[in-house]
Each structure stands twice: as structure tokens, then as C-alpha cells.
Design a protein around this motif. Structure first.
Motif, PDB file in Angstrom:
ATOM      1  N   GLU A 179      19.490  17.078  25.668  1.00 29.52           N
ATOM      2  CA  GLU A 179      19.562  15.706  25.167  1.00 29.52           C
ATOM      3  C   GLU A 179      19.261  14.689  26.250  1.00 29.52           C
ATOM      4  N   ASN A 180      19.774  14.907  27.437  1.00 32.66           N
ATOM      5  CA  ASN A 180      19.614  13.909  28.491  1.00 32.66           C
ATOM      6  C   ASN A 180      19.674  14.605  29.844  1.00 32.66           C
ATOM      7  N   VAL A 181      18.524  14.760  30.491  1.00 32.22           N
ATOM      8  CA  VAL A 181      18.515  15.492  31.755  1.00 32.22           C
ATOM      9  C   VAL A 181      19.204  14.727  32.870  1.00 32.22           C
ATOM     10  N   ALA A 182      19.563  13.475  32.606  1.00 31.89           N
ATOM     11  CA  ALA A 182      20.291  12.717  33.622  1.00 31.89           C
ATOM     12  C   ALA A 182      21.757  13.112  33.696  1.00 31.89           C
ATOM     13  N   LEU A 183      22.269  13.813  32.700  1.00 29.69           N
ATOM     14  CA  LEU A 183      23.661  14.236  32.745  1.00 29.69           C
ATOM     15  C   LEU A 183      23.901  15.093  33.983  1.00 29.69           C
ATOM     16  N   GLY A 184      24.971  14.829  34.679  1.00 28.86           N
ATOM     17  CA  GLY A 184      25.309  15.608  35.860  1.00 28.86           C
ATOM     18  C   GLY A 184      24.529  15.228  37.105  1.00 28.86           C
ATOM     19  N   GLN A 185      23.734  14.117  37.035  1.00 27.63           N
ATOM     20  CA  GLN A 185      22.901  13.742  38.171  1.00 27.63           C
ATOM     21  C   GLN A 185      23.331  12.400  38.772  1.00 27.63           C
ATOM     22  N   LYS A 186      24.568  11.997  38.546  1.00 24.01           N
ATOM     23  CA  LYS A 186      25.018  10.676  38.968  1.00 24.01           C
ATOM     24  C   LYS A 186      24.858  10.468  40.467  1.00 24.01           C
ATOM     25  N   ASN A 187      25.204  11.467  41.275  1.00 27.50           N
ATOM     26  CA  ASN A 187      25.125  11.288  42.721  1.00 27.50           C
ATOM     27  C   ASN A 187      23.689  11.057  43.179  1.00 27.50           C
ATOM     28  N   LEU A 190      20.688   5.790  25.808  1.00 29.97           N
ATOM     29  CA  LEU A 190      20.566   7.124  26.380  1.00 29.97           C
ATOM     30  C   LEU A 190      19.183   7.244  26.987  1.00 29.97           C
ATOM     31  N   SER A 191      19.116   7.455  28.290  1.00 23.40           N
ATOM     32  CA  SER A 191      17.833   7.539  28.986  1.00 23.40           C
ATOM     33  C   SER A 191      17.855   8.687  29.981  1.00 23.40           C
ATOM     34  N   GLU A 192      16.693   9.277  30.187  1.00 29.83           N
ATOM     35  CA  GLU A 192      16.581  10.354  31.167  1.00 29.83           C
ATOM     36  C   GLU A 192      16.936   9.883  32.563  1.00 29.83           C
ATOM     37  N   GLU A 193      16.726   8.602  32.839  1.00 36.07           N
ATOM     38  CA  GLU A 193      16.940   8.103  34.198  1.00 36.07           C
ATOM     39  C   GLU A 193      18.196   7.242  34.324  1.00 36.07           C
ATOM     40  N   THR A 194      19.140   7.384  33.415  1.00 36.24           N
ATOM     41  CA  THR A 194      20.422   6.688  33.504  1.00 36.24           C
ATOM     42  C   THR A 194      21.526   7.707  33.272  1.00 36.24           C
ATOM     43  N   HIS A 195      22.523   7.767  34.155  1.00 34.93           N
ATOM     44  CA  HIS A 195      23.610   8.706  33.906  1.00 34.93           C
ATOM     45  C   HIS A 195      24.344   8.276  32.637  1.00 34.93           C
ATOM     46  N   ASP A 196      24.784   9.233  31.878  1.00 37.27           N
ATOM     47  CA  ASP A 196      25.192   9.020  30.498  1.00 37.27           C
ATOM     48  C   ASP A 196      26.477   8.206  30.378  1.00 37.27           C
ATOM     49  N   ASP A 197      26.469   7.295  29.416  1.00 34.28           N
ATOM     50  CA  ASP A 197      27.654   6.529  29.046  1.00 34.28           C
ATOM     51  C   ASP A 197      28.043   6.974  27.639  1.00 34.28           C
ATOM     52  N   VAL A 198      29.142   7.698  27.534  1.00 36.78           N
ATOM     53  CA  VAL A 198      29.505   8.304  26.252  1.00 36.78           C
ATOM     54  C   VAL A 198      29.942   7.275  25.218  1.00 36.78           C
ATOM     55  N   THR A 199      30.055   6.012  25.593  1.00 39.51           N
ATOM     56  CA  THR A 199      30.378   5.000  24.588  1.00 39.51           C
ATOM     57  C   THR A 199      29.262   4.877  23.559  1.00 39.51           C
ATOM     58  N   ARG A 200      28.076   5.374  23.901  1.00 41.55           N
ATOM     59  CA  ARG A 200      26.969   5.359  22.932  1.00 41.55           C
ATOM     60  C   ARG A 200      27.342   6.135  21.676  1.00 41.55           C
ATOM     61  N   LEU A 201      28.228   7.114  21.813  1.00 38.39           N
ATOM     62  CA  LEU A 201      28.591   7.957  20.677  1.00 38.39           C
ATOM     63  C   LEU A 201      29.371   7.189  19.617  1.00 38.39           C
ATOM     64  N   SER A 202      29.908   6.053  19.995  1.00 40.41           N
ATOM     65  CA  SER A 202      30.654   5.239  19.032  1.00 40.41           C
ATOM     66  C   SER A 202      29.773   4.195  18.360  1.00 40.41           C
ATOM     67  N   LYS A 203      28.502   4.142  18.730  1.00 40.91           N
ATOM     68  CA  LYS A 203      27.582   3.150  18.179  1.00 40.91           C
ATOM     69  C   LYS A 203      26.832   3.727  16.978  1.00 40.91           C
ATOM     70  N   ASN A 204      26.589   2.885  15.982  1.00 41.42           N
ATOM     71  CA  ASN A 204      25.802   3.338  14.835  1.00 41.42           C
ATOM     72  C   ASN A 204      24.340   3.558  15.202  1.00 41.42           C
ATOM     73  N   ARG A 205      23.848   2.750  16.130  1.00 44.26           N
ATOM     74  CA  ARG A 205      22.451   2.875  16.554  1.00 44.26           C
ATOM     75  C   ARG A 205      22.381   3.034  18.069  1.00 44.26           C
ATOM     76  N   CYS A 206      21.366   3.745  18.502  1.00 38.81           N
ATOM     77  CA  CYS A 206      21.232   4.048  19.932  1.00 38.81           C
ATOM     78  C   CYS A 206      19.762   4.128  20.303  1.00 38.81           C
ATOM     79  N   PHE A 207      19.409   3.553  21.447  1.00 39.13           N
ATOM     80  CA  PHE A 207      18.080   3.753  22.020  1.00 39.13           C
ATOM     81  C   PHE A 207      18.056   5.097  22.754  1.00 39.13           C
ATOM     82  N   ILE A 208      16.973   5.845  22.585  1.00 37.59           N
ATOM     83  CA  ILE A 208      16.753   7.074  23.353  1.00 37.59           C
ATOM     84  C   ILE A 208      15.416   6.922  24.061  1.00 37.59           C
TER      85      ILE A 208
END
Length: 226
Positions: free
Chosen positions: A205-213, A65-83
Motif C-alpha cells: 500500500e505504501n512503501v514509505a511505511l517503516g522509512q521514517k528515519n 497517503l504517499s510513497e514519499e511521506t511516512h504514513d499518518d494513520v488518521t487517514r483511515l478515519s477519513k471518508n476520502r483519501c488522496f493516494i
């Protein structure tokens, strides 16, 4: 394991710092994000890519999960996540100031277990791991104890002082300071250099959400992708 992750975060932050300093003080492209979410530069995106390659290469089973990457919700299935915030305090970075940082953490099942805040321009590293303490450099951090707000050293921007934000029409009598990087502000309070911080701006949580274009267009413009 938190300590092993912390070592990786420190190494990645220093590599990110080397890259960011190549842009800092020079000429680089920059854009404004939608919805008044602030600026982004080609340095933000380059640092983001470096961190993603290095961290995910070392821990391929973690989420991202990064501010400069549009969100991949598969992270929610991971036990650990980079932020990650590749450059926290982008305006400071653009102005050639020193108070911007790289902010990187590992979260396990919703709990932060390791994190760093690194200021490349001053070579200051804040680091902490669950069960292993929090340090700035080699010095253990300790918050200050203060039982009143009067004359407290508080990190806040000027907008916080606006009378409309306070019930009695004026802010308390504290000693106001400001640092552009939110992560740096939090670390500076943890270090005991300041007594607290106030922000009234909504955060998310992630300002990149909704900024894919925007994200895709910017990356193609500066040839990050073929």
C-alpha cells in the motif's frame, strides 16, 4: 464530486510535471531506500511536497497517503483519501528517459473515484472518474479483446521470463515489452496499446511505511526543513 476531484488532480499533475521537468535531465541528489525498495531523488520529495500542499490545501478534510511521506494513520478515519506516487518510475527519471509518471487518485471508502496518470516528458494525460469514463487526452480508452496469450503484447520485466516462475519451465510465447512506471503500464493496457501486464514483485500500500528515519534524514540533508 468525482469530476470536480478529477479536475483538481489534473491541475495538480500538470503543476507537478512542470516542477519535475526542472530536475529531469539535470543533476540532482538521490538515495536508495531500505529493503531494496528502490531509489528516491530530491525531485520525488519536491514533487511530493507540491502535491501535498496543493491537494490538501484544496481538500483539507481528505486523508493523505504517499510513497514519499511516512504514513499518518488518521487517514483511515477519513471518508476520502488522496493516494499518490510523486514520480512513478524513478529509475527512468534518473536515466533521463521519458516513461516516468505522476500517479494520483482519490479513494472514497475504499473505492477509487478519480485518478490520473500523467507523463510530463511526453505530455500524455490518462484520466478517469467514477461514472464519467476513462480517457487518454480526449479519446475514450478501450481495452483490447484477446482470447489467448500466444503473441499477445504483454508488459513485463525480464525477470518474469525466468524459467523458475513457470510450471512448465518456460514462459508462454507472448510478445514482451516493458515500461518502468507501473501506473503507466496499467494505463497502457487500459488504453488498448497492450493486451496485459505481469508483475511478480510484491507490492504494498505504501512503501514509505517503516522509512521514517530515512525520510527525515534525506529532507534535512537537502534543506527541505529548517
Amino acid at each position: 464530486m468525482p469530476v470536480a476531484d478529477l479536475t483538481l488532480l489534473e491541475q495538480a499533475a500538470r503543476k507537478a510535471g512542470e516542477l519535475a521537468l526542472n530536475y529531469w535531465g539535470g543533476s540532482f541528489q538521490h538515495w536508495d531506500k531500505p529493503e531494496d525498495a528502490g531509489p528516491v531523488t530530491e525531485a520525488d520529495l519536491a514533487v511530493n511536497d507540491l502535491l501535498q500542499d496543493m491537494l490538501m490545501g484544496a481538500r483539507p478534510t481528505y486523508g493523505w497517503l504517499s510513497e514519499e511521506t511516512h504514513d499518518d494513520v488518521t487517514r483511515l478515519s477519513k471518508n476520502r483519501c488522496f493516494i499518490v506516487d510523486p514520480i512513478d518510475g524513478t529509475r527512468s527519471f534518473m536515466a533521463g528517459e521519458k516513461t516516468w509518471s505522476h500517479s494520483i487518485a482519490v479513494v472514497e471508502n475504499g473505492q477509487v473515484i478519480a485518478g490520473v496518470v500523467y507523463l510530463p516528458a511526453t505530455n500524455v494525460m490518462y484520466r478517469a472518474a467514477h461514472g464519467a469514463g476513462a480517457f487518454v487526452g480526449d479519446t475514450r480508452m478501450k481495452v483490447k479483446c484477446l482470447d489467448r496469450v500466444e503473441n499477445a503484447r504483454i508488459l513485463a520485466n525480464r525477470a518474469v521470463m525466468t524459467s523458475g516462475h513457470w510450471l512448465n519451465g518456460s514462459a508462454p510465447n507472448f510478445d514482451r515489452h516493458h515500461r518502468p512506471s507501473l501506473a503507466f503500464r496499467i494505463a497502457a493496457v487500459a488504453e488498448g496499446k497492450f493486451d496485459g501486464m505481469i508483475t511478480l514483485r510484491p507490492t504494498w500500500e505504501n512503501v514509505a511505511l517503516g522509512q521514517k528515519n530515512l525520510y527525515d534524514a534525506v529532507r534535512k540533508t537537502i534543506n527541505f526543513e529548517n
